[in-house]
Design a protein around this motif. Sequence first.
Motif, PDB file in Angstrom:
ATOM      1  N   ARG A  63       0.727  -1.096   0.150  1.00 54.09           N
ATOM      2  CA  ARG A  63      -0.013  -0.113   0.073  1.00 54.09           C
ATOM      3  C   ARG A  63       0.828   1.425  -0.091  1.00 54.09           C
ATOM      4  O   ARG A  63       0.458   2.356  -0.779  1.00 54.09           O
ATOM      5  N   THR A 129      -6.562   3.111  -6.832  1.00 51.66           N
ATOM      6  CA  THR A 129      -7.278   2.574  -5.448  1.00 51.66           C
ATOM      7  C   THR A 129      -6.839   1.246  -5.415  1.00 51.66           C
ATOM      8  O   THR A 129      -7.159   0.390  -6.338  1.00 51.66           O
ATOM      9  N   ASP A 131      -8.294  -2.243  -4.374  1.00 51.91           N
ATOM     10  CA  ASP A 131      -9.412  -2.736  -4.016  1.00 51.91           C
ATOM     11  C   ASP A 131      -9.189  -3.875  -3.064  1.00 51.91           C
ATOM     12  O   ASP A 131     -10.248  -4.021  -2.025  1.00 51.91           O
ATOM     13  N   SER A 132      -7.979  -4.656  -3.262  1.00 56.70           N
ATOM     14  CA  SER A 132      -7.873  -5.961  -2.454  1.00 56.70           C
ATOM     15  C   SER A 132      -6.333  -6.255  -2.674  1.00 56.70           C
ATOM     16  O   SER A 132      -5.730  -5.990  -3.657  1.00 56.70           O
ATOM     17  N   TRP A 148      -5.147  -6.133  -6.557  1.00 51.76           N
ATOM     18  CA  TRP A 148      -6.198  -5.745  -7.355  1.00 51.76           C
ATOM     19  C   TRP A 148      -6.427  -4.367  -7.202  1.00 51.76           C
ATOM     20  O   TRP A 148      -6.570  -3.749  -6.306  1.00 51.76           O
ATOM     21  N   LEU A 149      -6.091  -3.432  -8.341  1.00 51.80           N
ATOM     22  CA  LEU A 149      -6.308  -2.143  -8.559  1.00 51.80           C
ATOM     23  C   LEU A 149      -7.281  -1.410  -9.320  1.00 51.80           C
ATOM     24  O   LEU A 149      -7.932  -2.154 -10.304  1.00 51.80           O
ATOM     25  N   ARG A 150      -7.771  -0.322  -9.155  1.00 52.47           N
ATOM     26  CA  ARG A 150      -8.582   0.341  -9.858  1.00 52.47           C
ATOM     27  C   ARG A 150      -8.408   1.926  -9.897  1.00 52.47           C
ATOM     28  O   ARG A 150      -8.031   2.674  -8.980  1.00 52.47           O
ATOM     29  N   GLY A 154     -12.714   3.827 -13.377  1.00 54.36           N
ATOM     30  CA  GLY A 154     -13.241   2.498 -13.144  1.00 54.36           C
ATOM     31  C   GLY A 154     -12.130   1.402 -13.700  1.00 54.36           C
ATOM     32  O   GLY A 154     -12.756   0.105 -13.888  1.00 54.36           O
ATOM     33  N   LYS A 156      -9.673  -1.575 -14.337  1.00 52.18           N
ATOM     34  CA  LYS A 156      -9.205  -2.248 -13.452  1.00 52.18           C
ATOM     35  C   LYS A 156      -7.832  -2.962 -13.548  1.00 52.18           C
ATOM     36  O   LYS A 156      -7.521  -3.133 -14.946  1.00 52.18           O
ATOM     37  N   TYR A 158      -4.498  -5.722 -12.174  1.00 50.62           N
ATOM     38  CA  TYR A 158      -4.189  -6.899 -11.338  1.00 50.62           C
ATOM     39  C   TYR A 158      -2.456  -7.106 -11.601  1.00 50.62           C
ATOM     40  O   TYR A 158      -2.036  -7.231 -12.659  1.00 50.62           O
TER      41      TYR A 158
END
Length: 214
Positions: A63, A129, A131-132, A148-150, A154, A156, A158
Amino acid sequence: MKKKINLILTVMAVLMMASCGNKTKGGEAESDSTRVDSLMVADSVASDPADLWTTEAVEAQIRACFAEVNQMAADDGIDITLLDLKYCSEDFLELKEKLYKKVRESKGQLMFDGDDGYHWVPNIGTPMTIDSVKSELLTGDQAQAEVWLRDKRGNKGYLEMTLYLENGAWKVHNWIDTDVYPFGALFNWMQNFYDDPTADAEEHEETDLSNYAE
Protein backbone atom coordinates in the motif's frame (compact mmCIF):
# COMPACT_ATOMS: atom_id res chain seq x y z
CA MET A 1 54.03 28.57 43.57
CA LYS A 2 51.75 30.80 41.49
CA LYS A 3 52.35 28.57 38.46
CA LYS A 4 51.22 25.50 40.44
CA ILE A 5 48.07 27.27 41.66
CA ASN A 6 47.24 28.43 38.12
CA LEU A 7 47.75 24.91 36.82
CA ILE A 8 45.46 23.41 39.50
CA LEU A 9 42.76 25.99 38.76
CA THR A 10 43.00 25.30 35.02
CA VAL A 11 42.64 21.54 35.54
CA MET A 12 39.65 22.06 37.85
CA ALA A 13 37.98 24.32 35.27
CA VAL A 14 38.46 21.76 32.50
CA LEU A 15 37.00 19.00 34.68
CA MET A 16 33.98 21.13 35.57
CA MET A 17 33.32 21.95 31.89
CA ALA A 18 33.56 18.28 30.94
CA SER A 19 31.14 17.38 33.71
CA CYS A 20 28.63 20.02 32.58
CA GLY A 21 28.92 18.91 28.98
CA ASN A 22 28.08 15.37 29.98
CA LYS A 23 24.75 16.25 31.65
CA THR A 24 21.39 15.32 30.22
CA LYS A 25 18.41 17.66 30.23
CA GLY A 26 17.30 16.02 33.45
CA GLY A 27 20.57 16.95 35.12
CA GLU A 28 21.88 13.39 35.43
CA ALA A 29 25.20 12.41 33.94
CA GLU A 30 25.10 10.11 30.89
CA SER A 31 28.22 8.35 29.67
CA ASP A 32 29.15 7.94 25.99
CA SER A 33 28.79 4.17 26.31
CA THR A 34 25.25 4.58 27.65
CA ARG A 35 24.26 6.74 24.68
CA VAL A 36 25.76 4.26 22.20
CA ASP A 37 24.04 1.32 23.90
CA SER A 38 20.66 3.10 23.81
CA LEU A 39 21.03 3.85 20.11
CA MET A 40 21.94 0.25 19.36
CA VAL A 41 18.90 -0.99 21.27
CA ALA A 42 16.62 1.45 19.44
CA ASP A 43 17.99 0.34 16.06
CA SER A 44 17.63 -3.35 16.86
CA VAL A 45 14.00 -2.88 17.89
CA ALA A 46 13.14 -0.84 14.81
CA SER A 47 14.64 -3.35 12.38
CA ASP A 48 13.68 -6.61 14.09
CA PRO A 49 12.68 -8.97 11.22
CA ALA A 50 10.26 -10.80 13.50
CA ASP A 51 8.07 -7.69 13.63
CA LEU A 52 7.79 -7.74 9.84
CA TRP A 53 7.16 -11.46 9.36
CA THR A 54 3.41 -11.01 8.95
CA THR A 55 1.05 -10.73 6.02
CA GLU A 56 -0.07 -7.38 7.47
CA ALA A 57 3.46 -6.01 7.10
CA VAL A 58 3.67 -7.25 3.50
CA GLU A 59 0.36 -5.65 2.61
CA ALA A 60 1.25 -2.39 4.38
CA GLN A 61 4.42 -2.13 2.29
CA ILE A 62 2.48 -2.72 -0.93
CA ARG A 63 0.00 0.00 0.00
CA ALA A 64 2.92 2.34 0.71
CA CYS A 65 4.34 1.62 -2.76
CA PHE A 66 1.15 2.59 -4.55
CA ALA A 67 0.54 5.58 -2.32
CA GLU A 68 3.88 6.88 -3.58
CA VAL A 69 2.94 6.09 -7.19
CA ASN A 70 -0.17 8.25 -6.74
CA GLN A 71 1.82 11.03 -5.08
CA MET A 72 4.36 11.07 -7.90
CA ALA A 73 1.59 11.17 -10.49
CA ALA A 74 0.03 14.16 -8.72
CA ASP A 75 3.37 15.99 -8.53
CA ASP A 76 6.02 15.76 -11.24
CA GLY A 77 5.17 12.43 -12.85
CA ILE A 78 5.89 8.79 -12.08
CA ASP A 79 9.61 8.01 -11.76
CA ILE A 80 9.93 4.27 -12.38
CA THR A 81 13.67 4.26 -11.63
CA LEU A 82 13.14 5.90 -8.25
CA LEU A 83 10.32 3.51 -7.37
CA ASP A 84 12.51 0.54 -8.26
CA LEU A 85 15.41 1.87 -6.18
CA LYS A 86 13.18 2.40 -3.17
CA TYR A 87 10.97 -0.67 -3.27
CA CYS A 88 12.76 -3.45 -5.21
CA SER A 89 15.05 -6.19 -3.95
CA GLU A 90 18.84 -6.04 -4.15
CA ASP A 91 18.89 -8.93 -6.63
CA PHE A 92 16.39 -7.17 -8.89
CA LEU A 93 18.36 -3.92 -8.83
CA GLU A 94 21.68 -5.69 -9.41
CA LEU A 95 20.30 -7.58 -12.42
CA LYS A 96 18.69 -4.44 -13.82
CA GLU A 97 21.97 -2.51 -13.54
CA LYS A 98 23.99 -5.30 -15.20
CA LEU A 99 21.46 -5.65 -17.98
CA TYR A 100 21.31 -1.95 -18.85
CA LYS A 101 25.09 -1.67 -18.62
CA LYS A 102 25.32 -4.48 -21.18
CA VAL A 103 22.84 -2.63 -23.40
CA ARG A 104 24.82 0.62 -23.11
CA GLU A 105 28.11 -1.09 -23.89
CA SER A 106 26.62 -2.69 -27.02
CA LYS A 107 26.47 0.82 -28.54
CA GLY A 108 23.09 0.36 -30.14
CA GLN A 109 23.38 -3.33 -31.00
CA LEU A 110 21.08 -4.36 -28.15
CA MET A 111 17.74 -2.84 -27.19
CA PHE A 112 15.77 -3.55 -24.02
CA ASP A 113 12.96 -1.23 -22.98
CA GLY A 114 11.62 -3.45 -20.23
CA ASP A 115 7.91 -3.14 -19.59
CA ASP A 116 7.79 0.69 -19.69
CA GLY A 117 6.63 0.88 -16.10
CA TYR A 118 3.84 -1.69 -16.40
CA HIS A 119 4.96 -3.30 -13.14
CA TRP A 120 3.98 -0.17 -11.22
CA VAL A 121 1.01 1.04 -13.30
CA PRO A 122 -0.68 -1.92 -15.07
CA ASN A 123 -2.42 -0.26 -18.02
CA ILE A 124 -4.60 1.96 -15.86
CA GLY A 125 -4.50 5.61 -14.92
CA THR A 126 -3.92 7.43 -11.66
CA PRO A 127 -4.82 7.88 -8.91
CA MET A 128 -5.09 4.18 -8.24
CA THR A 129 -7.07 2.58 -5.45
CA ILE A 130 -6.19 -0.83 -4.06
CA ASP A 131 -9.46 -2.77 -4.11
CA SER A 132 -7.87 -5.80 -2.53
CA VAL A 133 -4.47 -7.20 -1.63
CA LYS A 134 -3.79 -10.77 -0.59
CA SER A 135 -0.41 -12.06 0.58
CA GLU A 136 1.15 -15.32 1.70
CA LEU A 137 4.37 -15.88 3.64
CA LEU A 138 6.76 -18.36 2.03
CA THR A 139 9.94 -19.96 3.32
CA GLY A 140 13.30 -18.19 3.34
CA ASP A 141 12.12 -14.65 4.16
CA GLN A 142 9.96 -14.49 1.04
CA ALA A 143 6.33 -13.68 0.36
CA GLN A 144 3.92 -13.63 -2.53
CA ALA A 145 1.15 -11.12 -3.08
CA GLU A 146 -1.76 -10.43 -5.42
CA VAL A 147 -3.00 -6.87 -5.85
CA TRP A 148 -6.26 -5.73 -7.47
CA LEU A 149 -6.24 -2.07 -8.51
CA ARG A 150 -8.77 0.42 -9.90
CA ASP A 151 -8.37 3.93 -11.29
CA LYS A 152 -10.85 6.83 -11.11
CA ARG A 153 -12.41 5.82 -14.44
CA GLY A 154 -13.18 2.35 -13.14
CA ASN A 155 -10.43 0.63 -15.14
CA LYS A 156 -9.07 -2.37 -13.28
CA GLY A 157 -5.57 -3.77 -12.99
CA TYR A 158 -4.04 -6.85 -11.43
CA LEU A 159 -0.48 -7.53 -10.29
CA GLU A 160 1.12 -10.64 -8.85
CA MET A 161 4.52 -10.25 -7.21
CA THR A 162 7.07 -11.95 -5.02
CA LEU A 163 8.83 -10.06 -2.22
CA TYR A 164 12.00 -10.50 -0.16
CA LEU A 165 12.48 -9.35 3.42
CA GLU A 166 15.70 -7.32 3.23
CA ASN A 167 17.32 -4.73 5.49
CA GLY A 168 14.26 -4.31 7.65
CA ALA A 169 11.69 -3.94 4.86
CA TRP A 170 9.74 -5.99 2.33
CA LYS A 171 11.13 -5.45 -1.19
CA VAL A 172 9.49 -6.48 -4.45
CA HIS A 173 11.65 -9.02 -6.24
CA ASN A 174 9.59 -10.11 -9.24
CA TRP A 175 6.35 -9.48 -11.11
CA ILE A 176 4.60 -12.56 -12.46
CA ASP A 177 2.35 -12.45 -15.54
CA THR A 178 2.45 -15.14 -18.20
CA ASP A 179 0.29 -13.03 -20.53
CA VAL A 180 2.62 -10.03 -20.41
CA TYR A 181 6.21 -11.12 -19.81
CA PRO A 182 8.38 -13.41 -21.91
CA PHE A 183 9.38 -16.32 -19.67
CA GLY A 184 6.40 -15.55 -17.42
CA ALA A 185 7.86 -12.87 -15.16
CA LEU A 186 9.81 -9.60 -15.33
CA PHE A 187 12.90 -10.85 -13.45
CA ASN A 188 13.00 -14.02 -15.58
CA TRP A 189 12.71 -11.97 -18.75
CA MET A 190 15.54 -9.68 -17.67
CA GLN A 191 17.75 -12.63 -16.67
CA ASN A 192 17.20 -14.46 -19.95
CA PHE A 193 17.83 -11.32 -21.99
CA TYR A 194 21.05 -10.69 -20.05
CA ASP A 195 22.22 -14.28 -20.56
CA ASP A 196 21.31 -14.41 -24.26
CA PRO A 197 19.81 -11.26 -25.86
CA THR A 198 18.77 -13.16 -28.99
CA ALA A 199 16.93 -15.99 -27.21
CA ASP A 200 13.62 -14.17 -26.78
CA ALA A 201 13.79 -11.70 -29.68
CA GLU A 202 10.63 -12.98 -31.41
CA GLU A 203 8.70 -13.41 -28.18
CA HIS A 204 9.67 -9.89 -27.10
CA GLU A 205 8.35 -8.40 -30.34
CA GLU A 206 5.05 -10.30 -30.09
CA THR A 207 4.35 -9.43 -26.46
CA ASP A 208 1.90 -6.57 -25.91
CA LEU A 209 3.32 -4.18 -23.33
CA SER A 210 1.23 -1.13 -24.15
CA ASN A 211 1.60 1.89 -21.89
CA TYR A 212 -0.91 2.56 -19.14
CA ALA A 213 -3.83 4.94 -19.75
CA GLU A 214 -3.10 8.61 -19.12
